[in-house]
Design an enzyme around this catalytic site. Structure first.
Site, PDB file in Angstrom:
ATOM      1  N   ARG A   1       7.817   3.331  -3.738  1.00  0.00           N
ATOM      2  CA  ARG A   1       8.824   4.175  -4.376  1.00  0.00           C
ATOM      3  C   ARG A   1       8.155   5.422  -4.928  1.00  0.00           C
ATOM      4  NH1 ARG A   1       8.947  -0.722  -7.482  1.00  0.00           N
ATOM      5  NH2 ARG A   1       7.526  -0.628  -9.255  1.00  0.00           N
TER       6      ARG A   1
ATOM      7  N   LEU B   1     -11.826  23.056  -4.455  1.00  0.00           N
ATOM      8  CA  LEU B   1     -10.628  22.224  -4.622  1.00  0.00           C
ATOM      9  C   LEU B   1      -9.876  22.547  -5.920  1.00  0.00           C
ATOM     10  CD1 LEU B   1      -9.135  19.449  -3.787  1.00  0.00           C
ATOM     11  CD2 LEU B   1     -10.653  18.413  -5.491  1.00  0.00           C
TER      12      LEU B   1
ATOM     13  N   SER C   1       3.540   9.457 -16.441  1.00  0.00           N
ATOM     14  CA  SER C   1       4.896   9.958 -16.202  1.00  0.00           C
ATOM     15  C   SER C   1       5.675  10.090 -17.507  1.00  0.00           C
ATOM     16  CB  SER C   1       5.648   9.023 -15.244  1.00  0.00           C
ATOM     17  OG  SER C   1       6.013   7.831 -15.909  1.00  0.00           O
TER      18      SER C   1
ATOM     19  N   TRP D   1       5.924   7.098 -21.393  1.00  0.00           N
ATOM     20  CA  TRP D   1       5.963   7.174 -22.862  1.00  0.00           C
ATOM     21  C   TRP D   1       6.624   5.932 -23.452  1.00  0.00           C
ATOM     22  CZ3 TRP D   1       2.950  10.400 -25.323  1.00  0.00           C
ATOM     23  CH2 TRP D   1       2.673  11.665 -24.799  1.00  0.00           C
TER      24      TRP D   1
ATOM     25  N   HIS E   1      -7.497   0.956 -16.485  1.00  0.00           N
ATOM     26  CA  HIS E   1      -7.373   2.414 -16.593  1.00  0.00           C
ATOM     27  C   HIS E   1      -8.753   3.076 -16.594  1.00  0.00           C
ATOM     28  CE1 HIS E   1      -3.147   1.930 -17.136  1.00  0.00           C
ATOM     29  NE2 HIS E   1      -3.192   1.475 -18.366  1.00  0.00           N
TER      30      HIS E   1
ATOM     31  N   GLU F   1       8.329   8.690 -18.058  1.00  0.00           N
ATOM     32  CA  GLU F   1       8.790   7.323 -18.343  1.00  0.00           C
ATOM     33  C   GLU F   1       7.694   6.464 -18.972  1.00  0.00           C
ATOM     34  OE1 GLU F   1       9.415   8.939 -15.452  1.00  0.00           O
ATOM     35  OE2 GLU F   1      11.570   9.223 -15.722  1.00  0.00           O
TER      36      GLU F   1
ATOM     37  N   ARG G   1      -2.534  -4.389 -13.062  1.00  0.00           N
ATOM     38  CA  ARG G   1      -2.640  -5.616 -12.263  1.00  0.00           C
ATOM     39  C   ARG G   1      -4.083  -5.876 -11.841  1.00  0.00           C
ATOM     40  NH1 ARG G   1       1.741  -3.791  -8.222  1.00  0.00           N
ATOM     41  NH2 ARG G   1       1.497  -1.907  -9.467  1.00  0.00           N
ATOM     42  N   TRP G   2      -4.813  -4.795 -11.582  1.00  0.00           N
ATOM     43  CA  TRP G   2      -6.229  -4.928 -11.221  1.00  0.00           C
ATOM     44  C   TRP G   2      -6.990  -5.618 -12.362  1.00  0.00           C
ATOM     45  CZ3 TRP G   2     -10.928  -3.357 -13.175  1.00  0.00           C
ATOM     46  CH2 TRP G   2     -12.022  -3.347 -12.289  1.00  0.00           C
TER      47      TRP G   2
ATOM     48  N   ASP H   1      -1.465   3.903  -8.839  1.00  0.00           N
ATOM     49  CA  ASP H   1      -0.793   2.752  -9.452  1.00  0.00           C
ATOM     50  C   ASP H   1      -1.607   1.474  -9.280  1.00  0.00           C
ATOM     51  OD1 ASP H   1       1.193   1.501 -10.862  1.00  0.00           O
ATOM     52  OD2 ASP H   1       2.615   1.386  -9.194  1.00  0.00           O
TER      53      ASP H   1
ATOM     54  N   ARG I   1      -5.317  -4.491 -19.858  1.00  0.00           N
ATOM     55  CA  ARG I   1      -4.867  -3.433 -18.950  1.00  0.00           C
ATOM     56  C   ARG I   1      -5.746  -2.182 -19.030  1.00  0.00           C
ATOM     57  NH1 ARG I   1       0.115  -3.440 -16.919  1.00  0.00           N
ATOM     58  NH2 ARG I   1       0.251  -1.194 -17.148  1.00  0.00           N
TER      59      ARG I   1
HETATM   60  C1  IPE Z   1       4.029   5.702 -11.616  1.00  0.00           C
HETATM   61  O1  IPE Z   1       3.560   4.421 -11.923  1.00  0.00           O
HETATM   62  C2  IPE Z   1       3.489   6.702 -12.599  1.00  0.00           C
HETATM   63  C3  IPE Z   1       2.057   6.934 -12.512  1.00  0.00           C
HETATM   64  C4  IPE Z   1       1.222   6.443 -11.629  1.00  0.00           C
HETATM   65  C5  IPE Z   1       1.539   7.834 -13.514  1.00  0.00           C
HETATM   66  P1  IPE Z   1       4.445   3.396 -12.768  1.00  0.00           P
HETATM   67  O2  IPE Z   1       3.660   2.145 -12.859  1.00  0.00           O
HETATM   68  O3  IPE Z   1       4.871   4.030 -14.038  1.00  0.00           O
HETATM   69  O4  IPE Z   1       5.723   3.223 -11.820  1.00  0.00           O
HETATM   70  P2  IPE Z   1       6.853   2.109 -11.784  1.00  0.00           P
HETATM   71  O5  IPE Z   1       7.344   1.930 -13.181  1.00  0.00           O
HETATM   72  O6  IPE Z   1       6.218   0.866 -11.261  1.00  0.00           O
HETATM   73  O7  IPE Z   1       7.884   2.636 -10.843  1.00  0.00           O
HETATM   74  C1  IPE Z   2      -1.086   3.206 -13.128  1.00  0.00           C
HETATM   75  O1  IPE Z   2      -1.336   1.849 -13.322  1.00  0.00           O
HETATM   76  C2  IPE Z   2      -1.458   4.051 -14.325  1.00  0.00           C
HETATM   77  C3  IPE Z   2      -0.304   4.552 -15.103  1.00  0.00           C
HETATM   78  C4  IPE Z   2       0.932   4.472 -14.733  1.00  0.00           C
HETATM   79  C5  IPE Z   2      -0.601   5.202 -16.365  1.00  0.00           C
HETATM   80  P1  IPE Z   2      -0.332   0.936 -14.129  1.00  0.00           P
HETATM   81  O2  IPE Z   2      -0.699   0.974 -15.555  1.00  0.00           O
HETATM   82  O3  IPE Z   2       1.071   1.274 -13.811  1.00  0.00           O
HETATM   83  O4  IPE Z   2      -0.693  -0.499 -13.525  1.00  0.00           O
HETATM   84  P2  IPE Z   2       0.322  -1.640 -13.077  1.00  0.00           P
HETATM   85  O5  IPE Z   2       1.320  -1.017 -12.146  1.00  0.00           O
HETATM   86  O6  IPE Z   2       0.972  -2.153 -14.329  1.00  0.00           O
HETATM   87  O7  IPE Z   2      -0.531  -2.647 -12.400  1.00  0.00           O
HETATM   88 MG    MG Z   3       2.378   0.713 -12.378  1.00  0.00          MG
END
Ligand code: IPE
Ligand code: IPE
Ligand code: MG
Length: 234
Positions: free
Chosen positions: A176, A122, A56, A60, A28, A58, A15-16, A11, A24
């Site tokens: 979480r 692995l 995840s 989508w 990635h 979610e 933000r990075w 995660d 964003r």
């Molecule tokens: C969790 O990250 C899912 C993945 C890292 C693939 P999210 O960024 O979707 O989680 P929430 O929404 O902050 O809980």
């Molecule tokens: C995790 O980084 C990657 C995915 C959930 C696909 P985020 O995209 O959730 O990055 P933040 O949490 O918005 O910084």
């Molecule tokens: Mg995130």
């Protein structure tokens, strides 16, 4: 002790990137470098299974442009990392609701899985379009259809054959589980770090493993029982 199975909620990519005034997607892309670094370090550390939460169920619901870019990045990474898999004897797997992925991506996944299925190092499990509740629901349906065999529920989960994670790492400061391995994390040790995923590399991974080694897992027993068991097995 070295964990047999490490799971990571990767995660903080967005933000990075934002911290650097970038889109964003830039985060990635940089995150895929961390994936390679962590997979290689997992090999070096003697870990058997590395599970990575990449997308995840979610996720989508994110803006369509970001979803499209993430799917594109996924396909690109799978093709590009073939040499990494071969060089490191890595078996590659994808777990999740694959009916939601495009036919092209599914074909690339099948190819990469088939091409690495005989590798004995692995096992790298990428969770795509996955959620813990989806998994439990689909497992419950299959388990019921099989006549609900006692004590065998886990054989119907999408992770069947993969041991439960010993250690779950989540980057970016969030504490979480976000619908990851709900059933499988019953006795998993959790490790949270403020580091954003694109900055999580070998040293940060090693730190998490050091912390894990200092924990005493008790599985419901007393600390004295565990100490006794450890002495007996020496
Ligand atoms: C969790 O990250 C899912 C993945 C890292 C693939 P999210 O960024 O979707 O989680 P929430 O929404 O902050 O809980
Ligand atoms: C995790 O980084 C990657 C995915 C959930 C696909 P985020 O995209 O959730 O990055 P933040 O949490 O918005 O910084
Ligand atoms: Mg995130």
């Amino acid at each position: 002790m070295t964990p047999k199975h490490v799971a990571i909620i990767m995660d903080g990519n967005g933000r990075w990137a934002k911290q650097r005034g970038k889109e964003r997607i830039f985060g990635h892309y940089e995150g895929t470098e961390s994936v390679r670094a962590c997979a290689e370090y997992a090999v070096e550390a003697g870990i058997d299974y590395l599970s990575l939460f990449a997308f995840s169920e979610e996720n989508w619901a994110r803006p369509e442009a970001e979803v499209t870019e993430l799917m594109h990045l996924m396909a690109k990474s799978i093709l590009e990392e073939k040499t990494t898999f071969e060089k490191n004897n890595i078996r590659f797997m994808v777990v999740g609701n694959r009916s939601r992925l495009s036919a092209d991506l599914n074909r690339d996944i099948d190819e990469a899985m088939a091409g690495t299925s005989a590798n004995t190092g692995l096992t790298l499990v990428v969770f795509l379009s996955y959620s813990g509740r989806w998994d439990i629901e689909q497992a419950a349906a299959a388990w019921a259809a099989a006549g609900a065999p006692q004590g065998r529920f886990q054989d119907f989960l999408a992770t069947a054959g993969i041991p439960d994670p010993d250690l779950l790492i989540r980057t970016s400061g969030e504490q979480r589980i976000s619908n990851f391995l709900l059933w499988q994390c019953a006795y998993t040790e959790f490790y949270f770090t403020d580091t954003f995923w694109p900055d999580f590399r070998k040293n940060q991974f090693r730190q998490a493993l050091d912390e894990f080694a200092s924990r005493q897992r008790r599985f419901g027993k007393t600390g004295d029982q565990i100490t006794q068991e450890n002495n007996d097995s020496k």
